[in-house]
Scaffold this active site. Structure first.
Site, PDB file in Angstrom:
ATOM      1  N   ASP A 141       0.841  -1.204   0.000  1.00 10.68           N
ATOM      2  CA  ASP A 141       0.000   0.000   0.000  1.00 10.68           C
ATOM      3  C   ASP A 141       0.869   1.244   0.000  1.00 10.68           C
ATOM      4  OD1 ASP A 141      -2.588   1.384   2.190  1.00 10.68           O
ATOM      5  OD2 ASP A 141      -2.346   1.434   0.004  1.00 10.68           O
ATOM      6  N   LYS A 144       2.887   3.383  -5.735  1.00  7.93           N
ATOM      7  CA  LYS A 144       2.311   2.394  -6.664  1.00  7.93           C
ATOM      8  C   LYS A 144       3.342   1.936  -7.689  1.00  7.93           C
ATOM      9  CE  LYS A 144      -0.806   3.356  -3.968  1.00  7.93           C
ATOM     10  NZ  LYS A 144      -0.765   2.570  -2.704  1.00  7.93           N
ATOM     11  N   ASP A 169      -3.164  -2.995  -2.591  1.00  5.19           N
ATOM     12  CA  ASP A 169      -4.216  -1.987  -2.639  1.00  5.19           C
ATOM     13  C   ASP A 169      -4.048  -1.128  -3.894  1.00  5.19           C
ATOM     14  OD1 ASP A 169      -5.221   0.887  -0.640  1.00  5.19           O
ATOM     15  OD2 ASP A 169      -6.431  -0.490  -1.842  1.00  5.19           O
ATOM     16  N   ASN A 170      -5.126  -0.460  -4.331  1.00  5.92           N
ATOM     17  CA  ASN A 170      -5.078   0.570  -5.376  1.00  5.92           C
ATOM     18  C   ASN A 170      -4.625   0.105  -6.754  1.00  5.92           C
ATOM     19  OD1 ASN A 170      -3.596   2.116  -2.667  1.00  5.92           O
ATOM     20  ND2 ASN A 170      -5.633   2.743  -3.349  1.00  5.92           N
ATOM     21  N   GLU A 199     -11.297   4.237  -1.323  1.00  2.62           N
ATOM     22  CA  GLU A 199     -11.777   4.489   0.033  1.00  2.62           C
ATOM     23  C   GLU A 199     -12.655   5.747   0.107  1.00  2.62           C
ATOM     24  OE1 GLU A 199      -8.658   3.754  -0.776  1.00  2.62           O
ATOM     25  OE2 GLU A 199      -7.239   5.266  -0.140  1.00  2.62           O
TER      26      GLU A 199
HETATM   27  N1  77N Z   1       8.230   2.234   3.114  1.00  4.21           N
HETATM   28  C1  77N Z   1       7.919   2.887   1.973  1.00  4.21           C
HETATM   29  N2  77N Z   1       8.617   2.663   0.869  1.00  4.21           N
HETATM   30  C2  77N Z   1       8.326   3.350  -0.244  1.00  4.21           C
HETATM   31  N3  77N Z   1       7.351   4.285  -0.337  1.00  4.21           N
HETATM   32  C3  77N Z   1       6.660   4.545   0.760  1.00  4.21           C
HETATM   33  C4  77N Z   1       6.871   3.852   1.932  1.00  4.21           C
HETATM   34  N4  77N Z   1       6.020   4.322   2.862  1.00  4.21           N
HETATM   35  C5  77N Z   1       5.279   5.270   2.266  1.00  4.21           C
HETATM   36  N5  77N Z   1       5.678   5.446   1.019  1.00  4.21           N
HETATM   37  C6  77N Z   1       5.266   6.518   0.167  1.00  4.21           C
HETATM   38  C7  77N Z   1       3.869   6.453  -0.348  1.00  4.21           C
HETATM   39  O1  77N Z   1       2.933   6.124   0.682  1.00  4.21           O
HETATM   40  C8  77N Z   1       1.597   6.369   0.364  1.00  4.21           C
HETATM   41  C9  77N Z   1       1.192   5.486  -0.805  1.00  4.21           C
HETATM   42  N6  77N Z   1      -0.274   5.434  -0.993  1.00  4.21           N
HETATM   43  C10 77N Z   1      -0.845   6.220  -1.903  1.00  4.21           C
HETATM   44  O2  77N Z   1      -0.189   7.019  -2.561  1.00  4.21           O
HETATM   45  C11 77N Z   1      -2.334   6.149  -2.072  1.00  4.21           C
HETATM   46  C12 77N Z   1      -2.968   7.150  -2.808  1.00  4.21           C
HETATM   47  C13 77N Z   1      -4.357   7.132  -2.986  1.00  4.21           C
HETATM   48  C14 77N Z   1      -5.026   8.202  -3.775  1.00  4.21           C
HETATM   49  C15 77N Z   1      -4.605   9.526  -3.672  1.00  4.21           C
HETATM   50  C16 77N Z   1      -5.236  10.518  -4.402  1.00  4.21           C
HETATM   51  C17 77N Z   1      -6.305  10.194  -5.249  1.00  4.21           C
HETATM   52  F1  77N Z   1      -6.923  11.168  -5.944  1.00  4.21           F
HETATM   53  C18 77N Z   1      -6.724   8.880  -5.365  1.00  4.21           C
HETATM   54  C19 77N Z   1      -6.085   7.882  -4.634  1.00  4.21           C
HETATM   55  C20 77N Z   1      -5.130   6.113  -2.405  1.00  4.21           C
HETATM   56  C21 77N Z   1      -4.489   5.111  -1.675  1.00  4.21           C
HETATM   57  O3  77N Z   1      -5.196   4.112  -1.100  1.00  4.21           O
HETATM   58  C22 77N Z   1      -3.098   5.113  -1.507  1.00  4.21           C
HETATM   59  O4  77N Z   1      -2.533   4.083  -0.800  1.00  4.21           O
HETATM   60 MG    MG Z   2      -3.940   2.502  -0.506  1.00  5.35          MG
END
Ligand code: 77N
Ligand code: MG
Length: 214
Positions: A141, A144, A169-170, A199
């Site tokens: 999660d 992406k 997810d996603n 969500e």
């Molecule tokens: N340990 C690691 N290693 C690397 N990278 C890492 C990390 N830990 C964190 N990160 C960085 C990224 O973490 C957040 C990633 N999640 C999302 O970006 C996300 C975005 C939306 C979304 C946003 C806007 C819309 F319009 C529509 C949908 C919905 C979701 O359910 C999402 O999960």
């Molecule tokens: Mg997500």
């Protein structure tokens, strides 16, 4: 200075939820996201699917990539048997701080280790730092565009065993097209799509469950 959304989410948990009660923490976050501010937690609809997969797998070792504020961490940890090893990785130190407080408010701090860092750096360290040989269940999660490189990293580091379950997810929104193409066409995985919605919205999204066959 103005508070952050994760800080406001933590406040909502402290105000609305009952200390030591994971269900009330989950409900408080979902209420906050439906009535105050949208946030990128897996949410209640996809969260129920996550619950059913975790319950079915009943894993002894769990890895979550992308803790954010700890919502899915609480959903997973509340279902685990005693003695399960659960690690969650979060890149953003401010989110690590909030997540640890939300997880502790749910009374689940002894069930999970929140590790700060990027998946690319930390996955190769799982064996030496945490004594993990393989993961029974992995929840993806995080970024992406890291899903595909990280599943390949799991293979290279020998962190998957026959039957390991990966849940992503996603896969529709924001989307992970290269990951989907890989797990759906690789002979080494048995993949299944669980349709749902982004969500707290009516936008199409879903979870992809992939079982490692090797
Ligand atoms: N340990 C690691 N290693 C690397 N990278 C890492 C990390 N830990 C964190 N990160 C960085 C990224 O973490 C957040 C990633 N999640 C999302 O970006 C996300 C975005 C939306 C979304 C946003 C806007 C819309 F319009 C529509 C949908 C919905 C979701 O359910 C999402 O999960
Ligand atoms: Mg997500």
């Amino acid at each position: 200075t103005r508070s952050t959304r994760p800080q406001r989410m933590l406040k909502a948990v402290q105000k609305k939820a009952t200390k030591g009660d994971p269900e009330s923490v989950i409900s408080a976050i979902d209420y906050f996201c439906k009535h105050s501010e949208w946030a990128m937690n897996v949410g209640d609809e996809k969260g129920s699917i996550l619950d059913s997969v975790v319950t079915e797998v009943n894993p002894s070792t769990v890895l979550e990539l992308g803790t954010y504020c700890g919502y899915s961490t609480v959903r997973i940890a509340r279902l685990l048997s005693p003695g399960t090893k659960f690690i969650t990785l979060e890149f953003n130190p401010a989110n690590v701080t909030i997540a640890r407080q939300i997880i502790a408010y749910a009374g689940l701090q002894d069930k999970v280790t929140v590790v700060e860092g990027s998946s690319g750096d930390l996955i190769p360290q799982m064996k030496e730092r945490f004594g993990i040989t393989t993961f029974d269940f992995i929840f993806l999660d995080h970024w992406k565009d890291r899903y595909l490189p990280d599943i390949k990293l799991f293979e290279e580091c020998g962190l998957l065993r026959k039957g390991s379950v990966l849940l992503a997810d996603n896969v529709i929104c924001p989307g992970a097209p290269e990951y989907l193409e890989y797990v759906r066409n690789s002979p080494r995985y048995e993949s299944r799509y669980y349709p749902a919605h982004l969500e707290y919205t009516k936008v199409e999204d879903g979870l992809e469950k992939s079982v490692f066959l090797e």
